[in-house]
Design a protein around this motif. Structure first.
Motif, PDB file in Angstrom:
ATOM      1  N   MET A 180      40.398  23.364  24.527  1.00 52.85           N
ATOM      2  CA  MET A 180      41.098  23.049  23.339  1.00 52.85           C
ATOM      3  C   MET A 180      42.633  23.189  23.260  1.00 52.85           C
ATOM      4  N   ARG A 181      43.371  22.461  22.494  1.00 50.30           N
ATOM      5  CA  ARG A 181      44.673  22.285  22.526  1.00 50.30           C
ATOM      6  C   ARG A 181      45.193  22.913  20.985  1.00 50.30           C
ATOM      7  N   VAL A 182      45.964  23.829  21.375  1.00 49.95           N
ATOM      8  CA  VAL A 182      46.520  24.682  20.072  1.00 49.95           C
ATOM      9  C   VAL A 182      47.923  24.530  20.126  1.00 49.95           C
ATOM     10  N   LEU A 183      48.541  24.159  18.908  1.00 49.73           N
ATOM     11  CA  LEU A 183      49.938  24.192  18.675  1.00 49.73           C
ATOM     12  C   LEU A 183      50.293  25.211  17.703  1.00 49.73           C
ATOM     13  N   LEU A 184      51.466  25.892  17.934  1.00 50.06           N
ATOM     14  CA  LEU A 184      52.119  26.939  17.120  1.00 50.06           C
ATOM     15  C   LEU A 184      53.480  26.394  17.010  1.00 50.06           C
ATOM     16  N   ALA A 185      53.953  26.973  15.898  1.00 48.40           N
ATOM     17  CA  ALA A 185      55.359  26.301  15.467  1.00 48.40           C
ATOM     18  C   ALA A 185      56.068  27.633  15.274  1.00 48.40           C
ATOM     19  N   ALA A 186      57.273  27.695  16.069  1.00 47.05           N
ATOM     20  CA  ALA A 186      58.182  28.903  15.825  1.00 47.05           C
ATOM     21  C   ALA A 186      59.595  28.335  15.211  1.00 47.05           C
ATOM     22  N   LEU A 187      59.564  28.135  14.034  1.00 45.65           N
ATOM     23  CA  LEU A 187      60.794  27.471  13.550  1.00 45.65           C
ATOM     24  C   LEU A 187      61.701  28.367  12.636  1.00 45.65           C
ATOM     25  N   GLY A 188      61.594  29.586  12.630  1.00 44.38           N
ATOM     26  CA  GLY A 188      62.305  30.769  11.512  1.00 44.38           C
ATOM     27  C   GLY A 188      63.348  31.350  12.472  1.00 44.38           C
ATOM     28  N   VAL A 189      62.729  32.676  12.231  1.00 49.34           N
ATOM     29  CA  VAL A 189      63.318  33.711  13.172  1.00 49.34           C
ATOM     30  C   VAL A 189      62.241  34.409  14.040  1.00 49.34           C
ATOM     31  N   PRO A 190      62.845  34.940  15.074  1.00 45.92           N
ATOM     32  CA  PRO A 190      61.680  35.505  15.968  1.00 45.92           C
ATOM     33  C   PRO A 190      60.615  36.367  15.392  1.00 45.92           C
ATOM     34  N   GLN A 191      61.138  37.265  14.320  1.00 42.48           N
ATOM     35  CA  GLN A 191      60.002  37.975  13.577  1.00 42.48           C
ATOM     36  C   GLN A 191      58.865  37.265  13.078  1.00 42.48           C
ATOM     37  N   GLN A 192      58.936  35.944  12.790  1.00 42.51           N
ATOM     38  CA  GLN A 192      57.907  35.021  12.466  1.00 42.51           C
ATOM     39  C   GLN A 192      57.121  34.696  13.461  1.00 42.51           C
ATOM     40  N   LEU A 193      57.651  34.516  14.848  1.00 38.31           N
ATOM     41  CA  LEU A 193      56.737  34.424  15.908  1.00 38.31           C
ATOM     42  C   LEU A 193      55.902  35.555  16.529  1.00 38.31           C
ATOM     43  N   TYR A 194      56.767  36.306  16.561  1.00 37.57           N
ATOM     44  CA  TYR A 194      56.172  37.797  17.251  1.00 37.57           C
ATOM     45  C   TYR A 194      54.673  37.891  16.819  1.00 37.57           C
ATOM     46  N   PRO A 195      54.363  38.036  15.551  1.00 30.71           N
ATOM     47  CA  PRO A 195      52.882  38.528  15.279  1.00 30.71           C
ATOM     48  C   PRO A 195      51.753  37.513  15.982  1.00 30.71           C
ATOM     49  N   HIS A 196      52.268  36.202  16.210  1.00 27.50           N
ATOM     50  CA  HIS A 196      51.179  35.104  16.568  1.00 27.50           C
ATOM     51  C   HIS A 196      51.055  35.237  18.443  1.00 27.50           C
ATOM     52  N   VAL A 197      51.896  35.910  19.086  1.00 27.21           N
ATOM     53  CA  VAL A 197      52.124  35.815  20.510  1.00 27.21           C
ATOM     54  C   VAL A 197      50.651  36.481  21.090  1.00 27.21           C
ATOM     55  N   PRO A 198      50.206  37.664  20.563  1.00 28.33           N
ATOM     56  CA  PRO A 198      48.928  37.948  21.176  1.00 28.33           C
ATOM     57  C   PRO A 198      47.725  37.074  20.824  1.00 28.33           C
ATOM     58  N   LEU A 199      47.857  36.384  19.783  1.00 28.86           N
ATOM     59  CA  LEU A 199      46.789  35.376  19.646  1.00 28.86           C
ATOM     60  C   LEU A 199      46.756  34.100  20.510  1.00 28.86           C
ATOM     61  N   ALA A 200      48.236  33.500  20.706  1.00 29.56           N
ATOM     62  CA  ALA A 200      48.469  32.481  21.429  1.00 29.56           C
ATOM     63  C   ALA A 200      47.969  32.980  22.923  1.00 29.56           C
ATOM     64  N   TRP A 201      48.355  33.958  23.288  1.00 30.50           N
ATOM     65  CA  TRP A 201      47.993  34.511  24.684  1.00 30.50           C
ATOM     66  C   TRP A 201      46.226  34.653  24.681  1.00 30.50           C
ATOM     67  N   ALA A 202      45.879  35.193  23.795  1.00 29.07           N
ATOM     68  CA  ALA A 202      44.242  35.450  23.600  1.00 29.07           C
ATOM     69  C   ALA A 202      43.770  33.856  23.860  1.00 29.07           C
ATOM     70  N   LEU A 203      44.041  32.945  23.313  1.00 25.13           N
ATOM     71  CA  LEU A 203      43.784  31.413  23.596  1.00 25.13           C
ATOM     72  C   LEU A 203      43.847  31.163  24.912  1.00 25.13           C
ATOM     73  N   ARG A 204      44.981  31.277  25.532  1.00 29.08           N
ATOM     74  CA  ARG A 204      45.083  31.003  26.913  1.00 29.08           C
ATOM     75  C   ARG A 204      44.258  31.766  28.042  1.00 29.08           C
ATOM     76  N   ALA A 205      44.075  33.085  27.658  1.00 28.89           N
ATOM     77  CA  ALA A 205      43.123  33.908  28.608  1.00 28.89           C
ATOM     78  C   ALA A 205      41.662  33.534  28.368  1.00 28.89           C
ATOM     79  N   ALA A 206      41.520  32.832  27.151  1.00 33.15           N
ATOM     80  CA  ALA A 206      40.161  32.051  26.988  1.00 33.15           C
ATOM     81  C   ALA A 206      40.226  30.731  27.752  1.00 33.15           C
ATOM     82  N   GLY A 207      41.095  30.350  28.343  1.00 34.29           N
ATOM     83  CA  GLY A 207      41.285  29.270  28.901  1.00 34.29           C
ATOM     84  C   GLY A 207      41.566  27.778  28.405  1.00 34.29           C
ATOM     85  N   HIS A 208      42.321  28.084  27.080  1.00 33.07           N
ATOM     86  CA  HIS A 208      42.637  27.036  26.213  1.00 33.07           C
ATOM     87  C   HIS A 208      44.080  26.896  26.584  1.00 33.07           C
ATOM     88  N   GLU A 209      44.422  25.517  25.949  1.00 32.21           N
ATOM     89  CA  GLU A 209      46.109  25.103  26.195  1.00 32.21           C
ATOM     90  C   GLU A 209      46.736  25.639  24.931  1.00 32.21           C
TER      91      GLU A 209
END
Lengths: 405, 284
Positions: free
Chosen positions: B1-30
């Motif tokens: 599966m291909r998952v897009l995440l957008a980081a458009l504001g300040v780093p603090q808005q990106l940070y909470p999503h980083v573990p989930l983004a990596w969870a997806l990669r570690a499960a083999g997703h793009e």
């Protein structure tokens, strides 16, 4: 649970462990990665909190040159040497043990700091790169299980053993000098090489899907532009660039000339320093400085590379046929296995260097990879095999069970 | 599966999503993270594949990328930018993931799923003292040279404690801390909650007011209003009294430990991967 990952200071050994490290983190475990200062820049750019190990062998310039010369002056070794060391002559065996001792010296320089870090942080499990034996020593000192993370076919033959399969005296001393019993084998091996490409398999192996992580980077914007011709990617990896400087590109300059004779688009992926030193690139060649290969290869038809394990597995995971032009013995292993599964062609630079027909041989090889469906079929099968392996996330429970959790 | 995440504001808005983004990669997703120029470094430092957008138009670049890459899913946070709608992809399913433990959760009207807060606030080298308890209580103070914090530092100068400035990775620094003093931002609040560290919040904005109010209700924190402190004759004593109380009264530590337990029981990012696969109409 707390999991400590460690690799010596070489990015190609750190990178393959990052997806598994994050798999633990994403499952709620605490994770750290320890590596040497020489790769500090990539050590702190994978998102996992780092320990910086400052200890490193203090090689003189002469010793450093001796190592590089020993590696790059080897002629071609017998095909499939890694599966049967009896094929090697005495010099070749001596070379393997020489390299093993150099790697053990790195482990010796790292071990005490790693133990100190471990005594403070108290990991429940240590996962170490295949040649970062300091991980095994620290695990023995802390009394926790150790897992060896392999980064490709070159994991075998084991570098800490002599060519009869017995541990080198220096390996045993890593333990005995610290009053520890020698640990010959880790509790488990994590192997990301697809089974069809493996040189050997240890009995206690945990199969894991190779999820490419080639360092941080940006998707080049031009990838989205429609390609009107087949796209051939050319790279020569991290290690040669570091060891040889500008000389690293030499085998690939001929390759670039050869490929330019075909009706293809060429993409060169290497370090910014290497790109700077390249002159006379074929017109229209695109360059992508240190771009992660896994972002580019899905949009390429063929990869021309140096025989690196991470590079080979990344292209395999992307289903791309490969031409490997190797110039050192350990870089002959994965191309040999790749040829075995039919997904690539292997040429040896040592044989090509003085061959007046080198350019034609390379051009023919790339052309075959582009037009003959047997290569793209084999590359697709290899990709499917990799995709059928359990993802890093799926092996977290197996590895936590080793630590009794 | 291909998952897009957008980081458009300040780093603090990106940070909470980083573990989930990596969870997806570690499960083999793009995974790809679209980032504006100011956030590219934050994305690559997290080891995530970055797509640069917004040199001229964020929306145009996102549309072009989505047309080319064809994601199966677009991720957004509870307060994130509504990317899928902004780029005219009404058919891309969206779901809100809330990393707050039940005790801290704000009422939400949209459908949401719980996700355990796994702290990520940028990479870094763990300082060696962080893994060892000190001889004295260790107090972490937000790195901020603004008004209330000069005051905090001077108030703490005669407390028998080791004062350390907050820095990334904060969850590492907080391991052996007895207290953290900060503004009450969401990331810091949740990171201290994960670690079971009592908190003194000196709040200012309405968001900080709302979150710190909830935190105080759990019993794991005290709070002071920045504007109130500014009007006091002896604000240092007020801060000092609060610090003394938080260190001496074990009920704060107990409540912080309960909050940490609550968080530990929430589903880890890895456990949300099958939910996202199902949402995209793939897998489980």
């Amino acid at each position: 649970m707390r999991v400590l990952f460690t690799s010596h200071g070489a990015a190609p050994h750190l990178f393959p462990m990052v997806p598994l490290a994050w798999a633990f983190r994403a499952a709620g475990h605490e994770v750290r990665i320890a590596s040497q200062s020489r790769i500090r820049d990539v050590l702190v750019r994978n998102g996992i909190p780092a320990f910086e190990i400052t200890g490193a062998p203090q090689w003189t310039e002469e010793q450093r040159r001796e190592t590089v010369d020993a590696i790059y002056r080897q002629g071609p070794w017998p095909p499939r040497w890694a599966t049967d060391l009896r094929l090697l002559n005495d010099d070749q065996r001596a070379y393997l043990e020489f390299i093993g001792r150099r790697l053990i010296a790195t482990a010796e320089a790292m071990a005490d700091e790693l133990i100190e870090v471990g005594l403070a942080w108290r990991p429940d499990l240590i996962v170490y790169d295949q040649i970062t034996f300091a991980g095994e020593v620290a695990a023995a000192r802390l009394g926790v299980p150790a897992v060896r993370h392999l980064c490709g076919t070159v994991a075998f033959p084991r570098a800490e053993f002599d060519t009869t399969g017995e541990p080198l005296a220096e390996y045993a001393e890593l333990f005995s000098s610290r009053g520890l019993p020698m640990v010959r084998d880790p509790q488990a091996f994590v192997d990301t090489t697809p089974p069809s490409m493996r040189v050997a398999t240890e009995p206690n192996t945990v199969d894991v899907r190779y999820v490419p992580y080639n360092g941080p980077g940006i998707v080049p914007a031009w990838l989205a532009e429609p390609a009107h011709r087949p796209r051939v990617c050319v790279t020569w990896g991290h290690t040669a660039a570091l060891a040889l400087g500008g000389e690293a590109s030499r085998p690939f300059l001929v390759a670039l000339e050869a490929i330019a004779e075909l009706d293809v688009e060429i993409v060169v992926v290497t370090t910014a320093a290497q790109i700077e030193q390249l002159t006379g690139l074929p017109p229209g060649t695109r360059t992508a400085a240190s771009a992660p290969l896994h972002l580019i290869l899905p949009y390429c038809d063929v990869l021309v590379q140096q025989g690196g394990d991470g590079t080979t597995l990344t292209a395999a995971a992307c289903g791309v046929p490969q031409l490997a032009i190797s110039r050192k013995p350990d870089a002959e292993v994965s191309p040999g296995q790749l040829v075995g599964v039919g997904a690539g062609i292997h040429l040896r630079y040592q044989e090509m260097r003085d061959d007046p027909d080198a350019k034609e041989i390379i051009r023919n090889a790339v052309e075959q990879l582009l037009v003959e469906p047997r290569y793209s079929d084999a590359a697709r099968r290899l990709r499917e095999e990799i995709e059928s392996q359990p993802a890093p996330a799926e092996v977290v429970p197996t590895l936590t069970a080793l630590a009794g959790q | 599966m291909r998952v897009l995440l957008a980081a458009l504001g300040v780093p603090q808005q990106l940070y909470p999503h980083v573990p989930l983004a990596w969870a997806l990669r570690a499960a083999g997703h793009e995974v790809r993270v679209a980032a504006t120029p100011a956030l590219i470094d934050s994305v690559t430092t997290a080891g995530l594949p970055c797509v640069a957008v917004g040199l001229e138009s964020v929306v145009d670049d996102l549309i072009a990328f989505v047309r080319w890459w064809r994601p199966d899913l677009v991720l957004r946070g509870i307060d994130g930018v509504v990317v899928a709608e902004a780029i005219g992809m009404p058919n891309v399913p969206t779901l809100t993931l809330d990393p707050s433990p039940p005790g801290l959760r704000l009422p939400v009207s949209r459908p949401y799923r719980e996700i355990r807060y796994v702290p990520y606030d940028g990479a870094g080298v763990a300082p060696d003292w962080a893994d060892r308890p000190g001889d004295r209580p260790r107090i972490c103070v937000t790195h901020d040279n603004g008004d209330p914090y000069r005051l905090v530092r001077s108030a703490l100068s005669d407390v028998d404690a080791e004062v350390v400035p907050a820095a990334a990775p904060l969850h590492v620094l907080l391991q052996h801390c007895s207290l953290i003093v900060h503004h009450g931002g969401e990331g810091t609040t949740l990171t201290a909650a994960v670690r079971g560290v009592p908190q003194l919040i000196i709040y200012d904005t309405p968001e900080e007011d709302q979150l710190s109010h909830r935190l105080v209700t759990t019993g794991a924190a005290m709070r002071l209003r920045a504007k109130g402190l500014a009007g006091e004759a002896d604000p240092a004593t007020t801060i000092r009294d609060a610090v003394d109380k938080l260190l001496a009264d074990s009920s704060y530590l107990d409540a912080a430990a309960r909050l940490a337990e609550q968080i530990k029981r929430q589903p880890a990012p890895a456990e949300l991967v099958p939910v996202l696969e199902a949402l995209a109409g793939l897998g489980g």
